[in-house]
Scaffold this motif. Structure first.
Motif, short mmCIF file in Angstrom:
data_model
loop_
_atom_site.label_atom_id
_atom_site.label_comp_id
_atom_site.label_asym_id
_atom_site.label_seq_id
_atom_site.Cartn_x
_atom_site.Cartn_y
_atom_site.Cartn_z
N MET A 480 0.74 -1.18 0.10
CA MET A 480 -0.01 0.03 0.01
C MET A 480 0.71 1.18 0.13
N GLU A 481 1.90 1.44 0.75
CA GLU A 481 2.64 2.24 0.76
C GLU A 481 3.33 2.51 -0.54
N GLN A 482 3.93 1.48 -1.23
CA GLN A 482 4.36 1.54 -2.33
C GLN A 482 3.50 2.18 -3.42
N LEU A 483 2.48 1.64 -3.64
CA LEU A 483 1.32 2.22 -4.42
C LEU A 483 1.01 3.68 -4.33
N SER A 484 0.95 3.99 -3.04
CA SER A 484 0.89 5.53 -2.93
C SER A 484 2.09 6.16 -3.07
N GLN A 485 3.28 5.73 -2.95
CA GLN A 485 4.45 6.55 -3.35
C GLN A 485 4.58 6.63 -4.91
N TYR A 604 2.92 -15.28 -9.83
CA TYR A 604 3.19 -15.53 -8.47
C TYR A 604 4.76 -15.52 -8.35
N GLU A 605 5.65 -14.47 -8.97
CA GLU A 605 6.87 -14.39 -8.94
C GLU A 605 7.38 -14.47 -7.41
N THR A 606 6.86 -13.89 -6.62
CA THR A 606 7.19 -13.79 -5.22
C THR A 606 7.08 -15.19 -4.49
N ASN A 607 6.39 -16.23 -5.10
CA ASN A 607 6.15 -17.64 -4.28
C ASN A 607 7.66 -18.09 -4.16
N VAL A 608 8.79 -17.69 -4.92
CA VAL A 608 10.25 -18.38 -4.92
C VAL A 608 11.08 -17.38 -4.11
N GLY A 609 11.23 -16.06 -4.79
CA GLY A 609 12.33 -15.28 -4.27
C GLY A 609 12.04 -13.99 -3.91
N ALA A 610 10.84 -13.74 -3.23
CA ALA A 610 10.32 -12.45 -2.98
C ALA A 610 10.37 -11.39 -4.31
N GLY A 611 11.23 -10.49 -4.25
CA GLY A 611 11.27 -9.60 -5.52
C GLY A 611 12.28 -9.90 -6.46
N LEU A 612 13.12 -11.27 -6.37
CA LEU A 612 13.99 -11.61 -7.45
C LEU A 612 13.19 -12.34 -8.46
N ASP A 798 9.43 -5.62 2.66
CA ASP A 798 9.59 -4.72 1.45
C ASP A 798 9.95 -5.16 0.04
N VAL A 799 10.91 -6.10 -0.03
CA VAL A 799 11.22 -6.67 -1.15
C VAL A 799 10.19 -7.52 -1.78
N THR A 800 9.28 -8.25 -0.96
CA THR A 800 8.19 -9.13 -1.16
C THR A 800 7.03 -8.30 -1.95
N ALA A 801 6.80 -7.31 -1.17
CA ALA A 801 5.80 -6.21 -1.72
C ALA A 801 6.20 -5.53 -3.03
N SER A 802 7.69 -5.56 -3.11
CA SER A 802 8.08 -4.89 -4.43
C SER A 802 7.66 -6.03 -5.64
N GLY A 803 7.94 -7.28 -5.14
CA GLY A 803 7.91 -8.32 -6.25
C GLY A 803 6.36 -8.30 -6.67
N ILE A 804 5.36 -8.24 -5.81
CA ILE A 804 4.01 -8.24 -6.09
C ILE A 804 3.76 -7.13 -6.98
N ALA A 806 5.77 -5.71 -8.89
CA ALA A 806 6.08 -5.82 -10.39
C ALA A 806 5.41 -6.58 -11.19
N ASP A 807 4.44 -7.68 -10.45
CA ASP A 807 3.73 -8.46 -11.12
C ASP A 807 2.46 -7.55 -11.58
N ILE A 808 1.99 -6.77 -10.74
CA ILE A 808 0.94 -5.83 -11.01
C ILE A 808 1.27 -5.08 -12.23
N ILE A 809 2.17 -4.40 -12.31
CA ILE A 809 2.88 -3.50 -13.39
C ILE A 809 2.95 -4.49 -14.68
N ARG A 810 3.59 -5.61 -14.48
CA ARG A 810 3.70 -6.55 -15.66
C ARG A 810 2.33 -6.75 -16.25
#
Length: 814
Positions: A480-485, A604-612, A798-804, A806-810
């Motif tokens: 939510m923070e990242q979406l707002s930012q 589900y990119e974050t299923n394995v490596g969070a934001g990787l 933070d990194v898991t949220a960034s991975g999610i 990234a999937d939304i943006i994709r």
């Protein structure tokens, strides 16, 4: 000479009528004007309601008449000074008494004939035009009130067939000797050749103005309403809709035929031949230019001018071999509908002639079916035709534009845009002129269809994504923070507008179709309704928004089970919840199939490596034709953090507790430390590599003592870690003696898949893995000896949220 028409919204009450009089007076100071007015807003509906109530012996017609009386009295008192009210009120009351007498007769006879209905409907315009004329006279404005029934002659009470020869002669006779600055006419009403009352149909005040304008060769016809012209789509349904500055007669006719309420369809016909410009103006914003309608446009023009729609449509379908190659079949079909006075809005027929589909008004569907089943009774009895099939709750969406034929691929773009958002097209119609492409869809999909088509054809390529987020703990709150930012960056750089329209945690859930403010979502959520995963889905389905994405930030198996429902509704799913993809293989494959079938991304990119980008990298390798032989990985950022920080002088319990507090572990750390979490991750990578494996096929070499594995809750688990400190100290001591570091390693090869704690020597790529980092080594045909390595932070909110994110943006960029 100009003709001005003011609709019901413009003459709704005394306040709006004052604005109308001001506009009329200003224009009459420049030239002579003819003015046509509708009934006070909503009055025609009330008049017809009173008539229908009376015809069914419903005494409520008296209350309806009372409402009509009150509306007119309020208007008179608001417009006319007290000293001048008496005579005007007396006249209005006299007319309303006549109306009451007619309704009493209908009540007694229990019958409402077309002639009587026309008389009742006409009271609205007669009263409004009288009140407005008197208000102008009080203001000492030169105004002559005329009765339209003395000038506009029709051939029938039910069918709007204007006798233009007689009508034009009568209007020109008036015009020749008319010296008044303002001549006022009631719209809508007319008279037959026999002198019987008739009307020009709902919306007929526009038609009245057009008939007068054509008869006197007016310089311009102005239609004043409550919007600033014709819009690219219905602004009540599409917030981004905007006025169209200039369109052609043909485009206006197409748009008005397909539901654009700004102008009544027959309006254009009388003035088309005379090339009289029409201007749609806003009574409440008179300075706005509005929309100009002419025969041709100057300069370039967009491919699509507007998107319109008609609600409350029914589809009639006829099927059977009895119509194939039979001359005269269509004639019998359409002649039957003509005799029943049923208007056909859209027609489509298969080239095989085996079926034909008609769109008509929903209210006429039963009558049409009865008539057609009767006419084709013989063919139906011989099973050459099936009985007429009716489908209700249907709507028509139409793309309109004179220039559409010059642009390739418009139909394909329209169909693919609708298909991507699960809008099913039931029928298609396109004329040879290519000025209109019409599709039949379900009524429930109208708003979504209008918005996605408007986004595609009219908006700067800004794509709106609607997020349904469940789980707002560590990861969810960071998202939510990242979406707002990033809101402005996404809009300006990536042309993405992301709205959070629903949020749920384990206790409450909230919904807001216009978007939940990210500045106070926590306060709103605290006041929400009781949370329920199935109810959350049903509400998302009901909202039926374009580009919908369900975001799961939980580790809840009950939430994972709902993914199939979202995908089947063409809603994308983005998740960090590993349970669905690590479930039975048949369920994993079903999710993939649903994603493909309904064109709904399942990421589900974050299923394995969070934001990787681990899964993305693997998928790209396979898609490009590479083959995976082996994967070695440290896939648990939490376990890596634990063993990197577990040193002499520090208890294992304290390190695990710190990992939990910093958000590196699941809420229940046993999920991480038992190896189940890592086993799920390597299982997902194996499946993405093409292997059919189940979770029980992964060998798990546990390092936790059985006592810890058997604990029933988190506090007991932490207690067991304290009790078994000696066990963990022995593992650490062995590693130190062998100059190794402890890493929890996942391995997949064509022979086996396993996870377990390993002693990593100094020359191994895993040895220097720091903090909570993850690392994956891919050994493939192209990388047989030196593996492709993906390395980086693999845990943390933070990194898991960034991975999610990234999937939304994709999804948004596709």
């Amino acid at each position: 000479m100009k003709v001005l028409k003011f609709g019901g919204s413009s003459v709704a009450n005394a306040k709006t009528i004052d604005k109308v009089i001001e506009i009329i007076n200003e224009q009459s100071n420049k030239q002579q004007v003819y003015v046509v007015v509708s009934a006070l807003g909503g009055i025609t509906d009330l008049l017809l309601q009173a008539g229908n109530e009376a015809s069914t012996n419903d005494n409520n017609y008296k209350n309806t008449l009372k409402t009509i009386d009150e509306r007119h009295m309020e208007t008179v008192k608001g417009l006319i000074p007290i000293v001048s009210q008496s005579a005007i009120i007396s006249k209005v009351r006299s007319e309303l008494n006549k109306l009451e007498s007619i309704c009493e007769g209908i009540f007694l006879l229990k019958e409402l004939s077309p002639k009587t209905a026309a008389v009742i409907a006409g009271f609205g315009e007669l009263l409004s035009s009288y009140i407005i004329a008197e208000a102008m006279k009080v203001k000492e404005i030169d105004c002559s009130l005329q009765d339209s029934r003395a000038f506009i002659i029709t051939g029938d009470q039910q069918k709007v067939m204007v006798d233009y020869e007689e009508t034009n002669a009568r209007i020109n006779s008036l015009h020749t000797n008319n010296k008044h600055k303002i001549t006022l006419f009631p719209g809508f009403i007319s008279r037959t050749k026999e002198g019987e009352p008739s009307t020009l149909g709902r919306g007929g005040s526009d038609f009245t103005a057009a008939i007068i304008a054509a008869a006197i060769n007016a310089e311009e016809l102005q239609i004043w309403t409550d919007v600033s012209g014709m819009y690219t789509a219905n602004p009540k349904l599409v917030k981004q809709a905007k006025p169209v500055a200039h369109i052609t007669y043909q485009e206006a006719m197409e748009l008005s035929h397909f539901g654009a309420k700004v102008i009544y369809p027959p309006t254009i016909h009388p003035i088309l031949e005379k090339d009289i410009p029409i201007v749609i103006k806003n009574t409440f914003d008179p300075e706005n230019n509005g929309t100009l309608i002419t025969r041709e446009l100057a300069g370039s023009q967009k491919a699509v001018t507007g998107i319109s729609h008609i609600d409350d449509i029914a589809i009639l379908s006829l099927e059977g071999s009895g119509m194939v190659g039979i001359p005269g079949f269509s004639k019998r079909l359409f002649e039957t509908l003509f005799l029943e006075n049923i208007n056909v809005i859209l027609i489509t027929q298969a080239s095989s002639e085996h079926s034909i589909c008609l769109a008509i008004e929903k209210s006429e569907a039963s009558k049409a079916k009865a008539a057609l089943d009767s006419v084709f009774e013989f063919e139906i009895s011989k099973h050459k035709l099936a009985p007429v099939k009716i489908e209700n709750d249907i709507a028509i969406i139409a793309l309109v534009g004179d220039n559409m034929y010059k642009h390739q691929g418009l139909s394909g773009k329209m169909f693919s845009t609708l298909g991507k958002n699960n809008v099913n097209i039931r029928a298609i119609a396109q004329g040879a002129s290519e000025k209109n492409i019409s599709v039949v869809i379900e009524k429930k999909d109208v708003k979504k269809a209008l918005n996605i088509l408007h986004e595609q054809f009219f908006e700067v390529k800004t794509k709106q994504l609607n997020l349904f987020i469940t789980g707002v703990g560590n990861v969810g709150s960071k998202l939510m923070e990242q979406l707002s930012q990033q809101k402005e960056y996404l809009k300006n750089k990536l042309r993405l507008k992301i709205r959070v329209v629903a949020i749920s945690n384990s206790r409450t859930m909230i919904f807001d179709e216009s978007g939940i403010k990210l500045s106070n979502w926590e306060e709103k959520l605290a006041q929400g309704e009781e949370a329920n995963a199935d109810a959350f889905f049903e509400k998302a389905k009901e909202m039926n928004l374009r580009n919908s994405i369900f975001v799961d930030n939980t580790a809840n198996p009950n939430i994972a089970r709902v993914y199939k429902k979202y995908l089947a509704e063409s809603m994308a799913v983005v998740t960090c919840n590993k349970i669905a993809c690590a479930d039975d293989y048949v369920n994993y494959e079903e999710l993939q199939e649903l994603s493909r079938k309904f064109n709904a991304p399942f990421l589900y990119e974050t299923n394995v490596g969070a934001g990787l980008p681990i899964i993305d990298t693997l998928n790209n390798l396979i898609a490009s034709g590479d083959h995976v032989h082996k994967i070695q990985a440290v896939l648990s950022g939490s376990l890596n953090f634990v063993f990197n920080n577990y040193k002499e002088g520090v208890s294992f319990h304290d390190v695990v507790k710190e990992a939990q507090e910093q958000g590196y572990t699941e809420p229940d750390p046993k999920i991480d430390l038992s190896g189940v979490d890592v086993a799920r991750k390597i299982l997902i990578l194996a499946r993405e590599s093409g292997r059919v494996l189940e979770l029980e096929d992964i060998k798990k070499e546990a390092f936790l003592p059985q006592e810890s594995l058997d604990t029933e809750n988190v506090p007991l688990f932490f207690d067991s870690l304290k009790t078994n400190e000696a066990h963990f100290s022995n593992i650490l001591e062995k590693a130190n003696k062998e100059s190794c570091r402890l890493k929890y390693v996942a391995q997949y090869s064509e022979e086996e898949a396993k996870v377990g704690l390993e002693y990593i020597p100094a020359d191994h790529p895993f040895y220097n893995l720091e903090g909570s980092d993850n690392i994956v080594l891919f050994y493939t045909d192209r990388y047989p000896k030196q593996p492709l390595i993906v390395k980086g932070a693999g845990a943390g909110a933070d990194v898991t949220a960034s991975g999610i994110f990234a999937d939304i943006i994709r999804i948004g960029k596709n």
